[in-house]
Design an enzyme around this catalytic site. Structure first.
Site, PDB file in Angstrom:
ATOM      1  N   MET A  51     -12.068   4.618  -1.032  1.00  0.00           N
ATOM      2  CA  MET A  51     -12.762   4.854   0.241  1.00  0.00           C
ATOM      3  C   MET A  51     -13.413   6.221   0.131  1.00  0.00           C
ATOM      4  SD  MET A  51      -9.767   3.321   2.633  1.00  0.00           S
ATOM      5  CE  MET A  51      -8.588   3.443   1.302  1.00  0.00           C
TER       6      MET A  51
ATOM      7  N   MET B  92     -11.922  -5.830   4.868  1.00  0.00           N
ATOM      8  CA  MET B  92     -11.100  -4.915   5.673  1.00  0.00           C
ATOM      9  C   MET B  92     -10.804  -5.550   7.027  1.00  0.00           C
ATOM     10  SD  MET B  92     -10.460  -2.335   3.789  1.00  0.00           S
ATOM     11  CE  MET B  92      -9.533  -1.438   5.030  1.00  0.00           C
TER      12      MET B  92
ATOM     13  N   ASP C  44      -7.033  -6.373   3.858  1.00  0.00           N
ATOM     14  CA  ASP C  44      -6.346  -5.067   3.929  1.00  0.00           C
ATOM     15  C   ASP C  44      -6.415  -4.512   5.342  1.00  0.00           C
ATOM     16  OD1 ASP C  44      -5.372  -2.512   3.465  1.00  0.00           O
ATOM     17  OD2 ASP C  44      -7.045  -1.877   2.200  1.00  0.00           O
TER      18      ASP C  44
ATOM     19  N   ASP D 157      -4.618   3.661  -2.034  1.00  0.00           N
ATOM     20  CA  ASP D 157      -5.710   4.010  -1.118  1.00  0.00           C
ATOM     21  C   ASP D 157      -6.212   5.419  -1.399  1.00  0.00           C
ATOM     22  OD1 ASP D 157      -6.049   1.715   0.586  1.00  0.00           O
ATOM     23  OD2 ASP D 157      -4.043   2.125   1.351  1.00  0.00           O
TER      24      ASP D 157
ATOM     25  N   HIS E 268      -8.283   1.249  -4.325  1.00  0.00           N
ATOM     26  CA  HIS E 268      -9.266   1.031  -3.257  1.00  0.00           C
ATOM     27  C   HIS E 268      -9.928   2.375  -2.968  1.00  0.00           C
ATOM     28  CE1 HIS E 268      -9.713  -0.008   1.336  1.00  0.00           C
ATOM     29  NE2 HIS E 268     -10.874   0.141   0.742  1.00  0.00           N
TER      30      HIS E 268
ATOM     31  N   SER F 156       0.858  -1.189   0.000  1.00  0.00           N
ATOM     32  CA  SER F 156       0.000   0.000   0.000  1.00  0.00           C
ATOM     33  C   SER F 156       0.890   1.233   0.000  1.00  0.00           C
ATOM     34  CB  SER F 156      -0.886   0.008   1.246  1.00  0.00           C
ATOM     35  OG  SER F 156      -1.406   1.307   1.426  1.00  0.00           O
TER      36      SER F 156
ATOM     37  N   MET G 185      -8.842   8.248  -0.457  1.00  0.00           N
ATOM     38  CA  MET G 185      -9.735   8.651   0.645  1.00  0.00           C
ATOM     39  C   MET G 185     -10.222  10.073   0.406  1.00  0.00           C
ATOM     40  SD  MET G 185      -7.693   7.223   3.962  1.00  0.00           S
ATOM     41  CE  MET G 185      -6.777   5.674   3.909  1.00  0.00           C
TER      42      MET G 185
ATOM     43  N   HIS H 228      -1.153  -1.333  -4.207  1.00  0.00           N
ATOM     44  CA  HIS H 228      -2.465  -0.982  -3.656  1.00  0.00           C
ATOM     45  C   HIS H 228      -2.500   0.530  -3.451  1.00  0.00           C
ATOM     46  CE1 HIS H 228      -6.129  -1.882  -1.326  1.00  0.00           C
ATOM     47  NE2 HIS H 228      -5.730  -0.963  -0.475  1.00  0.00           N
TER      48      HIS H 228
HETATM   49  C1  DX5 Z   1      -6.697   1.632   5.405  1.00  0.00           C
HETATM   50  C2  DX5 Z   1      -6.150   1.332   4.022  1.00  0.00           C
HETATM   51  C3  DX5 Z   1      -5.063   0.326   4.024  1.00  0.00           C
HETATM   52  C4  DX5 Z   1      -3.831   0.765   4.737  1.00  0.00           C
HETATM   53  C5  DX5 Z   1      -3.037  -0.447   5.104  1.00  0.00           C
HETATM   54  O1  DX5 Z   1      -7.765   2.485   5.300  1.00  0.00           O
HETATM   55  O2  DX5 Z   1      -7.160   0.817   3.198  1.00  0.00           O
HETATM   56  O3  DX5 Z   1      -4.740  -0.098   2.713  1.00  0.00           O
HETATM   57  O4  DX5 Z   1      -3.043   1.616   3.954  1.00  0.00           O
HETATM   58  O5  DX5 Z   1      -1.995  -0.013   5.858  1.00  0.00           O
HETATM   59  P1  DX5 Z   1      -1.302  -0.900   6.978  1.00  0.00           P
HETATM   60  O6  DX5 Z   1      -0.718  -2.084   6.276  1.00  0.00           O
HETATM   61  O7  DX5 Z   1      -0.313   0.017   7.528  1.00  0.00           O
HETATM   62  O8  DX5 Z   1      -2.379  -1.316   7.959  1.00  0.00           O
HETATM   63 ZN    ZN Z   2      -6.636  -0.109   1.201  1.00  0.00          ZN
END
Ligand code: DX5
Ligand code: ZN
Length: 233
Positions: free
Chosen positions: A76, A145, A183, A43, A74, A16, A45, A41
């Protein structure tokens, strides 16, 4: 029945980039690729669906120009339907949306596929797998998750394990084909459990990038995933 797309020797590790050093992102990706990494990956947000802001379409576009690794985006975000085409056009290979943010999940997954990407449905720790029952036949992957989304570096929540197991059982019983991804909070202490529970794509941020040698950390995780895969057989 094993998923035909699963890696024979172990789960795919998807670093990630949220945990990466953004000023050295290209360099860090090249190092991981040299170690055999095949998927990143990403993320996304929005500060609305989750209480944090990260990156968006322009970063995916730059990543696409910089690497041929599979880009697993991903989302979010609230109202993900509004952004699917933009992420696909920017070069995403896989796009996942949260069940909790997508009231018309069937339509959203279809739109992701129509845009040429693999379509994933994500569930939060508090969301039962049953909420996905009607879309499982058409999902390309399901992301369970194992932390509440919004931040890297959180502690693994073990209720993800039974969700992975039950989803894997249902897939085998019904002949479905989705891949299983997990994840959040995954490191050397938890990767064996998630792989034995059925995860085929394992996201890891902190446990790769917040270490002195991300490449070596990636390799150790992959080796642990391979060992756990061997134990499953
Ligand atoms: C959380 C994200 C994850 C996060 C994982 O909201 O979707 O992908 O970056 O990070 P670690 O491996 O540090 O938990
Ligand atoms: Zn993620």
């Amino acid at each position: 029945m094993r998923n035909p797309r699963a890696r024979p020797n172990g789960a795919e590790i998807a670093p990630s980039i949220l945990a990466a050093d953004f000023s050295r992102l290209g360099e860090q990706i090249a190092e991981l690729k040299a170690a055999g990494c095949q998927m990143l990956h990403v993320d996304v947000m929005d500060g609305h669906f989750v209480p944090n802001l990260t990156i968006g379409v322009p970063v995916v576009r730059s990543l696409r120009q910089a690497t041929d690794l599979t880009l697993d985006c991903h989302l979010m975000i609230s109202e993900p339907d509004r952004y699917v085409e933009a992420f696909a056009a920017a070069g995403a290979d896989m796009i996942s949306v949260h069940q909790e943010a997508a009231p018309h999940l069937d339509r959203t997954l279809a739109a992701i596929r129509a845009a040429g990407c693999r379509a994933g449905a994500v569930i939060n720790p508090a969301t039962p797998i049953e909420t996905l029952a009607e879309v499982l036949p058409q999902a390309d992957f399901v992301l369970v998750m194992s932390v509440n989304p919004g931040f890297g570096g959180q502690q693994f929540l073990p209720n993800a394990l039974s969700k992975l197991r039950r989803l894997g059982e249902q897939r085998a019983d019904r002949g479905w084909h989705f891949q299983l991804e997990v994840d959040g909070g995954i490191g050397l202490d938890t990767i064996g459990d998630v792989v034995r529970a059925g995860a085929e794509i394992v996201v890891a941020g902190t446990s790769i990038f917040h270490t002195p040698n991300p490449r070596e950390s990636f390799e150790k995780l992959r080796r642990a995933a391979e060992l756990a895969t061997a134990e499953k057989v």
